[in-house]
Motif scaffolding. Sequence first.
Motif, PDB file in Angstrom:
ATOM      1  N   UNK A   1      -9.916  -4.433   6.806  1.00  0.00           N
ATOM      2  CA  UNK A   1      -9.493  -3.070   6.648  1.00  0.00           C
ATOM      3  C   UNK A   1      -8.658  -2.654   7.698  1.00  0.00           C
ATOM      4  N   UNK A   2      -7.999  -1.592   7.240  1.00  0.00           N
ATOM      5  CA  UNK A   2      -6.990  -0.883   8.041  1.00  0.00           C
ATOM      6  C   UNK A   2      -7.612  -0.612   9.267  1.00  0.00           C
ATOM      7  N   UNK A   3      -7.065  -0.894  10.598  1.00  0.00           N
ATOM      8  CA  UNK A   3      -7.589  -0.445  11.859  1.00  0.00           C
ATOM      9  C   UNK A   3      -8.455  -1.328  12.308  1.00  0.00           C
ATOM     10  N   UNK A   4      -9.084  -2.414  11.706  1.00  0.00           N
ATOM     11  CA  UNK A   4      -9.984  -3.417  12.327  1.00  0.00           C
ATOM     12  C   UNK A   4      -9.376  -4.025  13.651  1.00  0.00           C
ATOM     13  N   UNK A   5     -10.352  -4.184  14.541  1.00  0.00           N
ATOM     14  CA  UNK A   5     -10.003  -4.910  15.764  1.00  0.00           C
ATOM     15  C   UNK A   5     -10.847  -6.239  15.604  1.00  0.00           C
ATOM     16  N   UNK A   6     -10.008  -7.319  15.678  1.00  0.00           N
ATOM     17  CA  UNK A   6     -10.756  -8.691  15.429  1.00  0.00           C
ATOM     18  C   UNK A   6     -10.661  -9.605  16.458  1.00  0.00           C
TER      19      UNK A   6
ATOM     20  N   UNK B   1       0.279  -7.373  10.953  1.00  0.00           N
ATOM     21  CA  UNK B   1       0.701  -6.754   9.466  1.00  0.00           C
ATOM     22  C   UNK B   1       0.030  -7.922   8.637  1.00  0.00           C
ATOM     23  N   UNK B   2      -0.671  -7.378   7.651  1.00  0.00           N
ATOM     24  CA  UNK B   2      -1.047  -8.274   6.525  1.00  0.00           C
ATOM     25  C   UNK B   2      -1.021  -7.336   5.277  1.00  0.00           C
ATOM     26  N   UNK B   3      -1.334  -7.740   4.014  1.00  0.00           N
ATOM     27  CA  UNK B   3      -1.232  -7.071   2.796  1.00  0.00           C
ATOM     28  C   UNK B   3      -2.545  -6.613   2.645  1.00  0.00           C
ATOM     29  N   UNK B   4      -2.573  -5.287   2.042  1.00  0.00           N
ATOM     30  CA  UNK B   4      -3.939  -4.981   1.547  1.00  0.00           C
ATOM     31  C   UNK B   4      -4.867  -5.792   0.871  1.00  0.00           C
ATOM     32  N   UNK B   5      -5.952  -5.977   1.165  1.00  0.00           N
ATOM     33  CA  UNK B   5      -6.824  -6.593   0.233  1.00  0.00           C
ATOM     34  C   UNK B   5      -7.071  -8.059   0.777  1.00  0.00           C
TER      35      UNK B   5
ATOM     36  N   UNK C   1       9.737   8.240  11.362  1.00  0.00           N
ATOM     37  CA  UNK C   1       8.225   7.978  11.362  1.00  0.00           C
ATOM     38  C   UNK C   1       7.642   7.726  10.094  1.00  0.00           C
ATOM     39  N   UNK C   2       7.906   9.002   8.994  1.00  0.00           N
ATOM     40  CA  UNK C   2       7.386   9.044   7.806  1.00  0.00           C
ATOM     41  C   UNK C   2       8.021   8.144   7.021  1.00  0.00           C
ATOM     42  N   UNK C   3       9.441   7.768   7.129  1.00  0.00           N
ATOM     43  CA  UNK C   3       9.991   6.786   6.302  1.00  0.00           C
ATOM     44  C   UNK C   3       9.199   5.420   6.433  1.00  0.00           C
ATOM     45  N   UNK C   4       9.089   5.171   7.683  1.00  0.00           N
ATOM     46  CA  UNK C   4       8.665   3.716   7.930  1.00  0.00           C
ATOM     47  C   UNK C   4       7.071   3.540   7.660  1.00  0.00           C
ATOM     48  N   UNK C   5       6.533   4.595   7.629  1.00  0.00           N
ATOM     49  CA  UNK C   5       4.913   4.506   7.219  1.00  0.00           C
ATOM     50  C   UNK C   5       4.849   4.500   5.601  1.00  0.00           C
ATOM     51  N   UNK C   6       5.755   5.391   4.826  1.00  0.00           N
ATOM     52  CA  UNK C   6       5.990   5.160   3.653  1.00  0.00           C
ATOM     53  C   UNK C   6       6.283   3.742   3.086  1.00  0.00           C
TER      54      UNK C   6
ATOM     55  N   UNK D   1       3.474   1.590   3.401  1.00  0.00           N
ATOM     56  CA  UNK D   1       2.536   1.749   1.906  1.00  0.00           C
ATOM     57  C   UNK D   1       3.290   1.091   0.926  1.00  0.00           C
ATOM     58  N   UNK D   2       4.541   1.498   0.713  1.00  0.00           N
ATOM     59  CA  UNK D   2       5.066   1.093  -0.551  1.00  0.00           C
ATOM     60  C   UNK D   2       4.958  -0.569  -0.601  1.00  0.00           C
ATOM     61  N   UNK D   3       4.851  -1.246   0.568  1.00  0.00           N
ATOM     62  CA  UNK D   3       4.906  -2.720   0.651  1.00  0.00           C
ATOM     63  C   UNK D   3       3.161  -3.360   0.446  1.00  0.00           C
ATOM     64  N   UNK D   4       2.479  -2.083   0.273  1.00  0.00           N
ATOM     65  CA  UNK D   4       0.965  -2.457   0.287  1.00  0.00           C
ATOM     66  C   UNK D   4       0.480  -3.057   1.564  1.00  0.00           C
ATOM     67  N   UNK D   5       1.099  -2.665   2.799  1.00  0.00           N
ATOM     68  CA  UNK D   5       0.702  -3.490   3.965  1.00  0.00           C
ATOM     69  C   UNK D   5      -0.274  -2.624   4.837  1.00  0.00           C
TER      70      UNK D   5
END
Length: 366
Positions: free
Chosen positions: A355-360, A297-301, A270-275, A278-282
């Motif tokens: 933003x992370x966690x937005x419900x849209x 899934x989207x890129x940050x920003x 789980x930590x690996x997947x989350x890291x 983050x590594x991919x700026x997702x």
Amino acid sequence: MALTCGIVGLPNVGKSTVFNALTASDIPAENYPFCTIDPNVGIVMVPDEKLSALAKIYAPDKTTPAIMEFVDIAGLVRGASKGEGLGNQFLGHIREVTAIVHVVRCFEDENITHVEGSIDPIRDVETIESELIIKDLDSVEKQLHRVTKLARSGDKGARADEELLTRIRVHLDDIKPARSIDFDPEEMKRAHGYFLLTMKPVLYVANVDENEILAEKRGELTQRLFDYAESTGAIALRLCGKLEQEIALLDDVEKIEFCSEFGLEEPGLNKLIHRAYDLLQLQSFYTAGPKEVRAWTIRKGSTAPKAAAEIHTDFEKGFIKAAIFKFDDLMIHGSEKILKEKGLISLQGKEYIVQEGDCIYFHFNV
């Protein structure tokens, strides 16, 4: 969003074991070099507590998590950049991935051979890094040859490429990866266009034995890898591939019991997947209703229209506005109805940064 992490490492360091655990598949993990020849590809669900919480509130017909793609790339050896061990083929596989997960053996076991004859995580890392650098140097030289001719004719873009490629070549000559250069935003954009192997972000995974993973303190070999990662601006984590493969075959309840028995907060994967995420700026945003609760899934920003495009390109083309509420607000108040009453659902336009966690909910017209 098609973003892929390639799992690399020397032969017999645990790459296929980690891949098996990630995908709960049964790819061979034998004790000899080049067990993996053609890359194995696995689609992995992103562990997501927010998605599970949303599913409890909406009780939908279907719950769809975000996914990531992992590729198990055959073990590289010294001389891969010159074709050793089918190196050119394997380096080509690395070129196709978005980020690199570099598995490094950090445990002793006389029953598992090591291609170099001993355990030395820094040497192993530098062996692969050097092969990627050599391949990049060859690529940079070819690109420099091409743009230099254009630069002499007065092409401004070619001049900028010539200057930047020359700078990168000097850096690579010092046996340093291109990603460690301090680029400005315009240089970074241009550098990504050169498609260099050492521009790809890297996550180091220290593959340790069962004894170390249960110990709070890192072992000496693992600490050396963490120190190396920090010195190069990379990130590292440790897990026990053998243990993770056992956990991966359990159902959800058994996984919780197993981790509790061994004093683990959660599976290391789980930590690996989350890291890697983050590594991919997702980051993830959510759509929710009685038919489906889904993580996207989207890129940050990313802006709201770009997020809408993940659902369907027509949503971006005909974007009008987005009705957005925060996951935390829903958890506090329990329903969309209350959020509306309290004015906690906002309407946002094309410039809104998701933003992370937005419900849209997207409003569009095509």
